[in-house]
Scaffold this motif. Structure first.
Motif, PDB file in Angstrom:
ATOM      1  N   LEU A   1       0.820  -1.209   0.000  1.00 24.91           N
ATOM      2  CA  LEU A   1       0.000   0.000   0.000  1.00 24.91           C
ATOM      3  C   LEU A   1       0.855   1.261   0.000  1.00 24.91           C
ATOM      4  N   GLY A   2       2.160   1.090  -0.046  1.00 23.52           N
ATOM      5  CA  GLY A   2       3.035   2.253  -0.102  1.00 23.52           C
ATOM      6  C   GLY A   2       4.025   2.303   1.042  1.00 23.52           C
ATOM      7  N   ILE A   3       4.614   3.468   1.200  1.00 24.47           N
ATOM      8  CA  ILE A   3       5.574   3.680   2.273  1.00 24.47           C
ATOM      9  C   ILE A   3       5.153   4.908   3.067  1.00 24.47           C
ATOM     10  N   MET A   4       5.631   4.976   4.301  1.00 22.54           N
ATOM     11  CA  MET A   4       5.362   6.126   5.152  1.00 22.54           C
ATOM     12  C   MET A   4       6.651   6.502   5.867  1.00 22.54           C
ATOM     13  N   GLN A   5       6.874   7.774   6.023  1.00 26.84           N
ATOM     14  CA  GLN A   5       7.981   8.265   6.830  1.00 26.84           C
ATOM     15  C   GLN A   5       7.386   8.559   8.203  1.00 26.84           C
ATOM     16  N   VAL A   6       7.923   7.915   9.245  1.00 32.68           N
ATOM     17  CA  VAL A   6       7.323   7.996  10.565  1.00 32.68           C
ATOM     18  C   VAL A   6       8.319   8.542  11.578  1.00 32.68           C
ATOM     19  N   GLY A   7       7.819   9.362  12.488  1.00 34.59           N
ATOM     20  CA  GLY A   7       8.607   9.857  13.601  1.00 34.59           C
ATOM     21  C   GLY A   7       9.498  11.035  13.248  1.00 34.59           C
ATOM     22  N   LYS A   8      10.209  11.512  14.284  1.00 34.88           N
ATOM     23  CA  LYS A   8      11.116  12.650  14.103  1.00 34.88           C
ATOM     24  C   LYS A   8      12.231  12.334  13.128  1.00 34.88           C
ATOM     25  N   ASP A   9      12.676  11.077  13.137  1.00 37.04           N
ATOM     26  CA  ASP A   9      13.770  10.662  12.254  1.00 37.04           C
ATOM     27  C   ASP A   9      13.301  10.339  10.836  1.00 37.04           C
ATOM     28  N   ALA A  10      11.991  10.380  10.617  1.00 40.67           N
ATOM     29  CA  ALA A  10      11.401  10.055   9.314  1.00 40.67           C
ATOM     30  C   ALA A  10      11.875   8.697   8.797  1.00 40.67           C
ATOM     31  N   THR A  11      11.801   7.678   9.662  1.00 41.57           N
ATOM     32  CA  THR A  11      12.199   6.336   9.241  1.00 41.57           C
ATOM     33  C   THR A  11      11.170   5.765   8.274  1.00 41.57           C
ATOM     34  N   THR A  12      11.658   4.989   7.329  1.00 41.44           N
ATOM     35  CA  THR A  12      10.801   4.411   6.303  1.00 41.44           C
ATOM     36  C   THR A  12      10.076   3.186   6.848  1.00 41.44           C
TER      37      THR A  12
ATOM     38  N   TYR B   1       6.998   0.312   5.701  1.00 41.71           N
ATOM     39  CA  TYR B   1       6.306  -0.274   4.556  1.00 41.71           C
ATOM     40  C   TYR B   1       4.898  -0.663   4.992  1.00 41.71           C
ATOM     41  N   LYS B   2       3.918  -0.179   4.269  1.00 37.65           N
ATOM     42  CA  LYS B   2       2.520  -0.445   4.582  1.00 37.65           C
ATOM     43  C   LYS B   2       2.040  -1.569   3.673  1.00 37.65           C
ATOM     44  N   LEU B   3       1.560  -2.649   4.296  1.00 38.59           N
ATOM     45  CA  LEU B   3       1.146  -3.839   3.549  1.00 38.59           C
ATOM     46  C   LEU B   3      -0.234  -4.304   3.997  1.00 38.59           C
ATOM     47  N   LYS B   4      -0.992  -4.797   3.054  1.00 41.84           N
ATOM     48  CA  LYS B   4      -2.267  -5.435   3.373  1.00 41.84           C
ATOM     49  C   LYS B   4      -2.081  -6.932   3.181  1.00 41.84           C
ATOM     50  N   VAL B   5      -2.367  -7.695   4.232  1.00 42.10           N
ATOM     51  CA  VAL B   5      -2.224  -9.149   4.196  1.00 42.10           C
ATOM     52  C   VAL B   5      -3.616  -9.760   4.250  1.00 42.10           C
ATOM     53  N   LYS B   6      -3.954 -10.517   3.195  1.00 38.66           N
ATOM     54  CA  LYS B   6      -5.270 -11.167   3.121  1.00 38.66           C
ATOM     55  C   LYS B   6      -5.094 -12.673   3.235  1.00 38.66           C
ATOM     56  N   ASP B   7      -5.784 -13.249   4.205  1.00 39.17           N
ATOM     57  CA  ASP B   7      -5.861 -14.707   4.307  1.00 39.17           C
ATOM     58  C   ASP B   7      -7.054 -15.095   3.452  1.00 39.17           C
TER      59      ASP B   7
END
Length: 145
Positions: free
Chosen positions: A34-45, A47-53
């Motif tokens: 689903l894309g990537i996000m930069q998170v936190g003060k350090d802008a760490t990468t 990975y946003k994933l959708k897992v379907k069983d």
């Protein structure tokens, strides 16, 4: 159409989404990036994933850092032992790619696609499916889609 027809149809869907080897049935999964996000003060990468069983028709959306994939990989290697280590695919490369650094957007996109593929492969490997650490990995830190 009566309700028994609906039940038969639902049962067929469930059976068609399972893999059977001998007498044992295994779940099948689909992983979507689903894309990537930069998170936190350090802008760490992340990975946003959708897992379907696709067997139980459940899904979760997770947010993971590369280092969490590395921890998962190491845990799976421990659980499999030396005799079955070949069942585990290689973890996608994180290091530098020639003249561009690991934070270059092209590198992140490349890694994103490979991490999705890695997770898809290990989730659909019967010997790995019931390892608790893996099941926790795909359920931990859910986020709103």
């Amino acid at each position: 159409m009566n309700t028994s027809d609906l039940g038969a149809s639902d049962d067929f869907k469930r059976r068609s989404n399972t893999m059977q080897i001998g007498a044992t049935q295994f779940r099948t999964y689909n992983v979507e990036s689903l894309g990537i996000m930069q998170v936190g003060k350090d802008a760490t990468t992340h990975y946003k994933l959708k897992v379907k069983d696709t067997t139980s028709f459940t899904e979760s959306t997770i947010l993971k850092r590369y280092k969490e994939f590395k921890i998962l990989h190491e845990e799976l290697k421990k659980k499999l032992g030396k005799s079955k280590k070949d069942k585990l695919p290689e973890l996608p490369y994180k290091g530098k790619f020639g003249l561009v650094g690991r934070d270059d957007p092209r590198v992140i996109e490349f890694r994103k696609a490979n991490l999705r593929s890695y997770l898809q492969t290990i989730l659909n490997t019967p010997e790995l499916q019931d390892i608790p650490f893996l099941q926790e990995f795909i359920r931990s830190r859910p986020i709103e889609p």
